[in-house]
Enzyme design. Sequence first.
Site, PDB file in Angstrom:
ATOM      1  N   ASP A 184       7.096  28.054  28.229  1.00  0.00           N
ATOM      2  CA  ASP A 184       7.768  28.224  26.933  1.00  0.00           C
ATOM      3  C   ASP A 184       7.532  27.050  25.989  1.00  0.00           C
ATOM      4  O   ASP A 184       7.927  27.096  24.826  1.00  0.00           O
ATOM      5  CB  ASP A 184       9.290  28.365  27.119  1.00  0.00           C
ATOM      6  CG  ASP A 184       9.671  29.622  27.875  1.00  0.00           C
ATOM      7  OD1 ASP A 184       8.852  30.561  27.897  1.00  0.00           O
ATOM      8  OD2 ASP A 184      10.780  29.665  28.443  1.00  0.00           O
TER       9      ASP A 184
ATOM     10  N   ARG B 128       0.932  38.763  26.047  1.00  0.00           N
ATOM     11  CA  ARG B 128      -0.062  38.609  27.114  1.00  0.00           C
ATOM     12  C   ARG B 128       0.097  39.715  28.158  1.00  0.00           C
ATOM     13  O   ARG B 128      -0.877  40.354  28.572  1.00  0.00           O
ATOM     14  CB  ARG B 128       0.124  37.232  27.781  1.00  0.00           C
ATOM     15  CG  ARG B 128      -0.717  37.012  29.029  1.00  0.00           C
ATOM     16  CD  ARG B 128      -0.303  35.719  29.746  1.00  0.00           C
ATOM     17  NE  ARG B 128       1.082  35.772  30.187  1.00  0.00           N
ATOM     18  CZ  ARG B 128       1.504  36.351  31.322  1.00  0.00           C
ATOM     19  NH1 ARG B 128       0.643  36.918  32.133  1.00  0.00           N
ATOM     20  NH2 ARG B 128       2.785  36.338  31.642  1.00  0.00           N
ATOM     21  N   ARG B 129       1.336  39.970  28.568  1.00  0.00           N
ATOM     22  CA  ARG B 129       1.571  41.020  29.566  1.00  0.00           C
ATOM     23  C   ARG B 129       1.276  42.398  28.981  1.00  0.00           C
ATOM     24  O   ARG B 129       0.688  43.244  29.636  1.00  0.00           O
ATOM     25  CB  ARG B 129       3.015  40.955  30.064  1.00  0.00           C
ATOM     26  CG  ARG B 129       3.303  39.734  30.916  1.00  0.00           C
ATOM     27  CD  ARG B 129       4.784  39.608  31.258  1.00  0.00           C
ATOM     28  NE  ARG B 129       5.034  38.422  32.062  1.00  0.00           N
ATOM     29  CZ  ARG B 129       6.172  37.739  32.049  1.00  0.00           C
ATOM     30  NH1 ARG B 129       7.172  38.145  31.286  1.00  0.00           N
ATOM     31  NH2 ARG B 129       6.327  36.671  32.809  1.00  0.00           N
TER      32      ARG B 129
ATOM     33  N   ARG C 159      13.680  41.799  25.416  1.00  0.00           N
ATOM     34  CA  ARG C 159      14.078  40.416  25.122  1.00  0.00           C
ATOM     35  C   ARG C 159      15.371  40.060  25.830  1.00  0.00           C
ATOM     36  O   ARG C 159      16.063  40.906  26.356  1.00  0.00           O
ATOM     37  CB  ARG C 159      14.270  40.258  23.615  1.00  0.00           C
ATOM     38  CG  ARG C 159      12.976  40.333  22.810  1.00  0.00           C
ATOM     39  CD  ARG C 159      12.159  39.069  22.908  1.00  0.00           C
ATOM     40  NE  ARG C 159      12.974  37.890  22.672  1.00  0.00           N
ATOM     41  CZ  ARG C 159      13.441  37.511  21.488  1.00  0.00           C
ATOM     42  NH1 ARG C 159      13.141  38.221  20.413  1.00  0.00           N
ATOM     43  NH2 ARG C 159      14.171  36.438  21.362  1.00  0.00           N
TER      44      ARG C 159
ATOM     45  N   ARG D 185      17.639  41.163  30.741  1.00  0.00           N
ATOM     46  CA  ARG D 185      16.476  42.039  30.845  1.00  0.00           C
ATOM     47  C   ARG D 185      16.569  42.944  32.076  1.00  0.00           C
ATOM     48  O   ARG D 185      16.214  44.117  32.014  1.00  0.00           O
ATOM     49  CB  ARG D 185      15.186  41.210  30.881  1.00  0.00           C
ATOM     50  CG  ARG D 185      14.794  40.685  29.489  1.00  0.00           C
ATOM     51  CD  ARG D 185      13.492  39.925  29.519  1.00  0.00           C
ATOM     52  NE  ARG D 185      13.667  38.586  30.022  1.00  0.00           N
ATOM     53  CZ  ARG D 185      12.735  37.908  30.696  1.00  0.00           C
ATOM     54  NH1 ARG D 185      11.582  38.467  30.971  1.00  0.00           N
ATOM     55  NH2 ARG D 185      12.969  36.685  31.110  1.00  0.00           N
TER      56      ARG D 185
END
Length: 308
Positions: free
Chosen positions: A82, A127-128, A145, A151
């Site tokens: 992050d 990216r995923r 999110r 999540r």
Amino acid sequence: MMSKTIRIGTRDSELALWQAHTVEKQLNDLGYTTEIIAVKSTGDILLDKPLYELGITGIFTKTLDMAMLSGQIDIAVHSMKDVPTALPKGIVQAAVLKRANVLDILVHKGDLNFLEKESTIATGSLRRQAQWLSKYPNHTVVDLRGNVNTRMQKLKDSQWGGAVFAAAGLERINLKPATFINLDWMVPAPAQGAMMVVAMENDDFSQEALYHLNDIETEICTHIERQFLRTLEGGCTAPIGAIAKHNEHDDTLYFKGILLSVDGKEKIEIERTVPIEEWKKLGYTLAQEILENGGSELMANIKKTLQK
């Protein structure tokens, strides 16, 4: 010598607190006194917008940076993936802890039939998303999110086939369910599974304390991955994966990097094994190679796509 209490800043999610307590314990074991200070992050509050739309790199680290620069805390603990590759002026990387599981995993509901048909997968990560669509072009990817607990709950309450998580985050707070599969084909985020501790540049006391927590192998591998990321993206968000691993038997480094279009239709990959001595510029060199092989055009298109 141990007179100063080291104030550890953290976000207040369960995972962030777990990370802070891990650093606290290691410092306490060395004889340092510590105090944990939880700070709310804008990234946790603004849950209705995808991260890349907020236009901030490091939304989760920003609040802690501010707290550090204003003197409320001495050090901050972050999930290293992050942390923006350029740290704010006055703040330095003081330790990288030994890396945990680097893999992404798919958490599902016990039935994998959805992989074969049209289906919906959730992730908040470009990216995923890009890598998933590259492999399963007939799937839909929706934004997900919130902290890990939020999540997981959203997945339970949804009609989705599954959601993608970093294995390390779920393992750290014992949330990894029985119904998961390792996505060993997915290239992880640069520095996934690693924790970084930052301190003020002028704070020798905290830096000296954190020096003892640093894992050199993790530091080298994450340095390569983040250098690769920084060279490719130049400050803009993009679907980029990178993993570096040290092979102790022959003292080599294995590296795999990937850059994809947002829809996953285009991808440029690079894979290399080199002697360990080449680590310092490896991320930069391999990113340059990608940029020269169509990566520059791809990055320009990604910027356009995300600005729409």
